[in-house]
Design an enzyme around this catalytic site. Structure first.
Site, short mmCIF file in Angstrom:
data_model
loop_
_atom_site.label_atom_id
_atom_site.label_comp_id
_atom_site.label_asym_id
_atom_site.label_seq_id
_atom_site.Cartn_x
_atom_site.Cartn_y
_atom_site.Cartn_z
N THR A 30 58.32 47.96 7.09
CA THR A 30 59.26 47.45 8.10
C THR A 30 60.56 46.95 7.48
OG1 THR A 30 57.90 45.46 8.05
CG2 THR A 30 57.67 46.87 9.97
N THR B 229 40.53 55.07 -8.85
CA THR B 229 40.95 53.67 -9.03
C THR B 229 41.01 52.95 -7.69
OG1 THR B 229 42.19 54.26 -10.99
CG2 THR B 229 42.81 52.21 -9.93
N LYS C 225 48.08 46.68 -0.57
CA LYS C 225 48.71 48.00 -0.45
C LYS C 225 48.38 48.91 -1.65
CE LYS C 225 52.59 46.28 2.34
NZ LYS C 225 52.35 44.83 2.31
N ASP D 73 52.42 33.82 2.79
CA ASP D 73 53.32 34.11 1.67
C ASP D 73 53.93 32.81 1.16
OD1 ASP D 73 52.77 36.83 1.94
OD2 ASP D 73 54.42 37.14 3.35
N ASP E 182 46.15 42.17 1.81
CA ASP E 182 47.27 43.13 1.92
C ASP E 182 47.82 43.43 0.53
OD1 ASP E 182 49.30 44.69 2.98
OD2 ASP E 182 50.58 42.98 3.47
N GLY F 105 55.06 35.98 9.24
CA GLY F 105 55.15 35.13 8.05
C GLY F 105 56.22 34.07 8.21
N ARG F 106 57.46 34.40 7.78
CA ARG F 106 58.52 33.39 7.69
C ARG F 106 58.84 32.64 8.98
NH1 ARG F 106 61.90 37.47 4.07
NH2 ARG F 106 60.49 38.83 5.24
N LYS G 258 46.54 36.57 6.26
CA LYS G 258 46.86 37.68 5.36
C LYS G 258 47.24 37.16 3.97
CE LYS G 258 50.74 40.22 5.47
NZ LYS G 258 51.12 40.42 4.06
N HIS H 208 47.70 51.89 -4.04
CA HIS H 208 48.32 53.21 -4.18
C HIS H 208 48.12 53.63 -5.63
CE1 HIS H 208 52.16 55.88 -3.51
NE2 HIS H 208 51.10 56.56 -3.91
N ASP H 209 47.11 54.48 -5.87
CA ASP H 209 46.81 54.87 -7.25
C ASP H 209 45.97 56.15 -7.17
OD1 ASP H 209 46.23 54.75 -10.08
OD2 ASP H 209 46.48 52.57 -9.97
N ILE H 210 45.39 56.57 -8.28
CA ILE H 210 44.55 57.77 -8.23
C ILE H 210 43.29 57.44 -7.41
CG2 ILE H 210 45.43 58.68 -10.42
CD1 ILE H 210 42.79 57.73 -11.73
#
Ligand code: C5P
Length: 248
Positions: free
Chosen positions: A129, A74, A67, A16, A65, A211-212, A38, A69-71
């Site tokens: 999270t 798609t 994520k 990130d 990553d 990540g951080r 990632k 989230h659609d029909i």
């Protein structure tokens, strides 16, 4: 019971960072210690497949990553594109529902067979999270994990606090990935359901995402080494020896 040790004990770096050159520099600084990187929506929106290719050129596998989230149609198309990028893992929201999850699983299988490549692991996001959670969180995570499994996904993403029950509910082959990893006393940032790397593996996670704690460390390589050492202390060399990094 011996579970597939190749699938276990991996530390995944969440890349990130702001741009592709910082990403490349970070990977050069951390060397080949971590084998799965990632890529999230910020870098992918900025740079697209170029950033996937850059990470693969440096010798690591990619966890995409985004994520989804659609029909169903798609999401299935997006999953096919991800298979073409040869990613190792990808995410989609279980809250997208059974039809969407099944369409994604079917698309991944078909596209991988067509290209004769390994199908990426499809991982369902359960409850982020960064969500503080409530008395219902564990039950929600477990029901979403069961849904993911029944729809043909390979595993889920959840916090370490739910990992042991997901393992009991979904079995030993189900892949559990836990973000929200923080060394003891470290700043949690926006994460709420956090745990140490050691606690996450002890509760049955196959992979942890960090990540951080690495990205913001003065010395990212040393931060990785400390996490590897913590896992080694917790588990012996099941997750790789500290001097060798984590095995692929
Ligand atoms: O910096 P930090 O260690 O909190 O990064 C965690 C990474 O894991 C971020 O890239 C975040 O998008 C991702 N993630 C998460 N929670 C999930 C799924 C993914 O924190 N449920």
């Amino acid at each position: 019971m011996a579970r597939d040790s190749n699938k276990k004990g991996k530390i995944i770096l969440a890349l990130d960072v702001a741009d592709i050159s910082s990403a490349g520099r970070l990977l050069d600084r951390t060397g080949n210690r971590l084998k799965i990187i990632k890529i999230g929506p910020a870098l992918f929106t900025g740079y697209g497949p170029k950033v996937v290719e850059m990470v693969r050129r440096k010798g690591a596998d990619v966890f995409l990553d985004l994520k989804f989230h659609d029909i169903p149609n798609t999401v299935a198309s997006a999953v096919r594109q991800a298979v073409r990028l040869r990613v190792k893992m990808l995410t989609l929201h279980t809250s997208g529902g059974a039809e969407m999850l099944k369409a994604a699983a079917e698309a991944a299988g078909q596209e991988a067979a067509r290209l004769k490549v390994k199908k990426p692991l499809l991982l369902g996001i359960t409850v982020l999270t960064s969500d503080r959670g409530s008395v219902n969180t564990k039950a929600t995570v477990i029901s979403r994990a069961r849904l993911a499994k029944n729809c043909g996904l390979d595993g889920i993403v959840c916090s370490a606090g739910e990992a042991a029950e997901v393992r009991r509910a979904c079995g030993k082959e189900f892949v559990i990935v836990t973000p929200g990893i923080r060394p003891r006393g470290a700043d949690a940032g926006d994460q709420k359901r956090v745990a140490t790397a050691k606690a996450a593996f002890a509760s049955g996670a196959d992979y942890i995402v960090v990540g951080r704690p690495i990205l913001e460390a003065q010395n990212p390589g040393a931060a990785i080494q400390n996490i590897i050492q913590e896992c080694y202390n917790a588990t012996g060399d099941r997750y790789g020896r500290p001097d060798q990094g984590i095995a692929r």
